[in-house]
Design a protein around this motif. Sequence first.
Motif, mmCIF file in Angstrom:
data_model
loop_
_atom_site.group_PDB
_atom_site.id
_atom_site.type_symbol
_atom_site.label_atom_id
_atom_site.label_comp_id
_atom_site.label_asym_id
_atom_site.label_seq_id
_atom_site.Cartn_x
_atom_site.Cartn_y
_atom_site.Cartn_z
ATOM 1 N N ALA A 183 -2.897 -1.443 6.461
ATOM 2 C CA ALA A 183 -3.553 -0.293 5.835
ATOM 3 C C ALA A 183 -3.574 0.914 6.766
ATOM 4 N N PHE A 207 -5.755 1.739 -1.223
ATOM 5 C CA PHE A 207 -6.244 0.707 -0.315
ATOM 6 C C PHE A 207 -6.669 -0.566 -1.049
ATOM 7 N N PRO A 242 -7.828 -3.595 3.582
ATOM 8 C CA PRO A 242 -7.676 -2.161 3.377
ATOM 9 C C PRO A 242 -8.962 -1.462 2.945
ATOM 10 N N GLY A 270 0.820 -1.202 0.000
ATOM 11 C CA GLY A 270 0.000 0.000 0.000
ATOM 12 C C GLY A 270 0.853 1.251 0.000
#
Length: 259
Positions: free
Chosen positions: A100, A142, A216, A22
Amino acid sequence: MSSSDIFIGETIGTALLILLGGGVCAAVTFKRSKAYEAGWVAIAFGWGFAVLTGAYLAGGVSGAHLNPAVTLGLAVEGGTEWSDVPVYLAGELLGAMIGAVLVWITYYGQFQAHLTDPEIVGQAGGDKKPASDEPGPVLGIFSTAPEIRNAAQNMATEIIATFVLVIAILTQGLNDDGNGLGPLGALITALVVVGIGLSLGGPTGYAINPVRDLGPRIVHSLLPLPNKGSSDWTYAWVPVAGPLIGGAIAGGVYNIAFA
């Protein structure tokens, strides 16, 4: 290995995977990032190195599945006990959510600047501000989204890409116990992930991992991000179902062709 080893290893390993994966998406997305617009190759290699880091960390603890599709493929193949599958899945989902959140903390200032930039969200009279039911300008940090929304094609893409990942792990990457990745397998898997990203990632963003997308996406829906738009739940089932199907098929094919 014990249930606690599995849960701890998968949680920490998946958290690192999502933090670095991410993180590269964030680095490429934000205007106020030194890696802004670095491109798809940077993303593909960033995710490959993310897999490598998480797998090396968790390999000796839990076998470093880090992915429910891998867990399912190993259960079908026989290397992982079915009774351990829920523990793997719980650790993987929790780790993905933690990762996340860590991306958000790391790039907090960039999130705030990006999501209040008139050129991004159309404030001060602009017309780009995302509707509450439309994906916003940071959802791609995400979770994944298709370039062309066609459920059948998107599902097929995720099944094929995940099959490649899991069959490569089953044939080349298992540890001596056959229940996860060994050191060489971690390296092979990381390179396969890079290859999948470069070759098969264009249509859907190659989730190839249900919790990489779902964890996420849940965090995106919960975080207090200004002008974030929707979390695109109408698409969210594809990067969950597709990889699970691909992983299960890979496990079955391995038993037929390679066992």
